[in-house]
Motif scaffolding. Structure first.
Motif, PDB file in Angstrom:
ATOM      1  N   LEU A 174       0.822  -1.212   0.000  1.00  0.00           N
ATOM      2  CA  LEU A 174       0.000   0.000   0.000  1.00  0.00           C
ATOM      3  C   LEU A 174       0.856   1.263   0.000  1.00  0.00           C
ATOM      4  N   GLU A 175       1.852   1.329   0.877  1.00  0.00           N
ATOM      5  CA  GLU A 175       2.669   2.547   0.969  1.00  0.00           C
ATOM      6  C   GLU A 175       3.434   2.833  -0.320  1.00  0.00           C
ATOM      7  N   PRO A 176       4.159   1.848  -0.899  1.00  0.00           N
ATOM      8  CA  PRO A 176       4.847   2.152  -2.174  1.00  0.00           C
ATOM      9  C   PRO A 176       3.880   2.504  -3.300  1.00  0.00           C
ATOM     10  N   LEU A 177       2.662   1.935  -3.294  1.00  0.00           N
ATOM     11  CA  LEU A 177       1.677   2.299  -4.317  1.00  0.00           C
ATOM     12  C   LEU A 177       1.285   3.766  -4.184  1.00  0.00           C
ATOM     13  N   ILE A 178       1.002   4.205  -2.960  1.00  0.00           N
ATOM     14  CA  ILE A 178       0.641   5.607  -2.734  1.00  0.00           C
ATOM     15  C   ILE A 178       1.785   6.526  -3.126  1.00  0.00           C
ATOM     16  N   VAL A 179       3.001   6.124  -2.754  1.00  0.00           N
ATOM     17  CA  VAL A 179       4.182   6.916  -3.102  1.00  0.00           C
ATOM     18  C   VAL A 179       4.314   7.049  -4.618  1.00  0.00           C
ATOM     19  N   ALA A 180       4.165   5.923  -5.327  1.00  0.00           N
ATOM     20  CA  ALA A 180       4.293   5.948  -6.787  1.00  0.00           C
ATOM     21  C   ALA A 180       3.211   6.813  -7.414  1.00  0.00           C
ATOM     22  N   PHE A 181       1.989   6.708  -6.913  1.00  0.00           N
ATOM     23  CA  PHE A 181       0.880   7.477  -7.475  1.00  0.00           C
ATOM     24  C   PHE A 181       1.079   8.971  -7.244  1.00  0.00           C
ATOM     25  N   VAL A 182       1.447   9.343  -6.023  1.00  0.00           N
ATOM     26  CA  VAL A 182       1.668  10.762  -5.714  1.00  0.00           C
ATOM     27  C   VAL A 182       2.832  11.310  -6.535  1.00  0.00           C
ATOM     28  N   ALA A 183       3.895  10.524  -6.688  1.00  0.00           N
ATOM     29  CA  ALA A 183       5.058  10.973  -7.453  1.00  0.00           C
ATOM     30  C   ALA A 183       4.710  11.196  -8.922  1.00  0.00           C
ATOM     31  N   THR A 184       3.882  10.312  -9.485  1.00  0.00           N
ATOM     32  CA  THR A 184       3.496  10.480 -10.890  1.00  0.00           C
ATOM     33  C   THR A 184       2.604  11.705 -11.086  1.00  0.00           C
ATOM     34  N   VAL A 185       1.691  11.932 -10.149  1.00  0.00           N
ATOM     35  CA  VAL A 185       0.841  13.125 -10.236  1.00  0.00           C
ATOM     36  C   VAL A 185       1.686  14.383 -10.064  1.00  0.00           C
ATOM     37  N   LEU A 186       2.631  14.337  -9.142  1.00  0.00           N
ATOM     38  CA  LEU A 186       3.493  15.493  -8.885  1.00  0.00           C
ATOM     39  C   LEU A 186       4.379  15.801 -10.087  1.00  0.00           C
ATOM     40  N   GLY A 187       4.941  14.748 -10.689  1.00  0.00           N
ATOM     41  CA  GLY A 187       5.843  14.962 -11.815  1.00  0.00           C
ATOM     42  C   GLY A 187       5.123  15.181 -13.123  1.00  0.00           C
ATOM     43  N   GLY A 188       3.958  14.562 -13.277  1.00  0.00           N
ATOM     44  CA  GLY A 188       3.213  14.654 -14.530  1.00  0.00           C
ATOM     45  C   GLY A 188       2.815  13.277 -15.013  1.00  0.00           C
ATOM     46  N   MET A 189       1.521  13.000 -15.032  1.00  0.00           N
ATOM     47  CA  MET A 189       1.023  11.663 -15.360  1.00  0.00           C
ATOM     48  C   MET A 189       1.311  11.252 -16.799  1.00  0.00           C
TER      49      MET A 189
END
Length: 290
Positions: free
Chosen positions: A220-235
């Motif tokens: 769960l934690e790495p999934l949230i991290v990956a999702f937030v990072a992609t939104v932050l950087g640009g999907m």
């Protein structure tokens, strides 16, 4: 000076893992427009593979390679069995399917292994540390930076110097036009899921090295991290996924370093609050898709 070096090192080591996780997530999203919520379970599969192989006489690096292969196989199999049949239906169907696959993997771990944490074997190298410039560094984190840089360089060469890589980039940019030009869609999608599984499996080795244990909910934690990072950087940008990963790590390490002790328990709230502020200024992410 040593504090500054340690801060930069922590950002680099954590950001490397975040960037690889985000890259695997955005690669699939770029082609199918699917946020794969079963992506975090590849971390769990890698961990339980290491746990099950722990009693074997195999060297650790062989066990690690087999665990990463298990993550790749699970990722490709998920695409073939779960996503491909509903791919032409709707994005909503694939999204619900990803939730179902995530739940299925977690319940399989609960049923066939245990709801309790299980210790995974780790090499002695992961527990060692070195002193550089008066600061103490974990060898595990140094390896994470080196491996991540090598993988990012290799991934860049794959995308820019091979026919398969060009097909992947074209599919991520305009999947419908890529299919019309004769590129085999199933091959491109399966390759994207295989690369995604490889990235997640590699990250899992270092993620598990921090706790030395695996649980059904570890993904769960790495999934949230990956999702937030992609939104932050640009999907819509592969480069944005990497930039977002390092930017999120910078925020996380910065807040952990400078937050008063009385507010440490609320550090996640501060991190996500900072992410929201960034997105208010740049809602498309830090890197615009070309």
């Amino acid at each position: 000076m040593s504090g500054t070096v340690k801060f930069a090192f922590d950002v680099a080591s954590l950001g490397s893992l975040y960037a690889l996780m985000a890259l695997g997530l955005v690669l699939v999203y770029g082609i199918l427009r699917l946020v794969n919520f079963a992506y975090g379970e590849l971390i769990m599969i890698t961990g339980y593979s290491l746990y099950l192989l722990g009693g074997s006489p195999l060297p650790w690096f062989v066990m690690a390679a087999l665990a990463v292969l298990a993550a790749i196989a699970a990722s490709v199999l998920t695409e073939r069995v779960a996503f491909r049949p509903v791919r032409e239906k709707s994005l909503t169907a694939m999204l619900i399917t990803s939730f179902a696959v995530s739940t299925l993997f977690q319940n399989a771990a609960l049923l066939f292994v245990s709801p309790r944490a299980r210790v995974v074997p780790l090499p002695e190298l992961f527990t060692e540390s070195v002193t550089i410039g008066g600061a103490l560094f974990q060898v595990r984190d140094i390896l994470a930076i080196v491996v991540s840089i090598v993988m990012l360089v290799g991934f860049t060469l794959l995308l820019n110097r091979t026919v398969l890589g060009i097909a992947l980039r074209a599919a991520a940019d305009n999947f419908r036009m890529t299919r019309m030009l004769g590129v085999p869609a199933n091959l491109v999608i399966s390759t994207a899921f295989a690369i995604s599984g490889f990235l997640a499996g590699t990250v899992a080795l270092f993620w598990l090295g921090r706790t030395a244990s695996v649980t059904p909910g570890i993904g769960l934690e790495p999934l949230i991290v990956a999702f937030v990072a992609t939104v932050l950087g640009g999907m819509h940008s592969l480069v944005g996924a990497v930039v977002g990963g390092y930017a999120l790590a910078l925020m996380t390490v910065g807040i952990n370093s400078f937050l008063p002790q009385a507010l440490v328990d609320y550090r996640q709230a501060f991190v996500f609050g900072l992410v929201i502020l960034v997105l208010l200024v740049r809602p498309e992410g830090l890197v615009r898709a070309r």
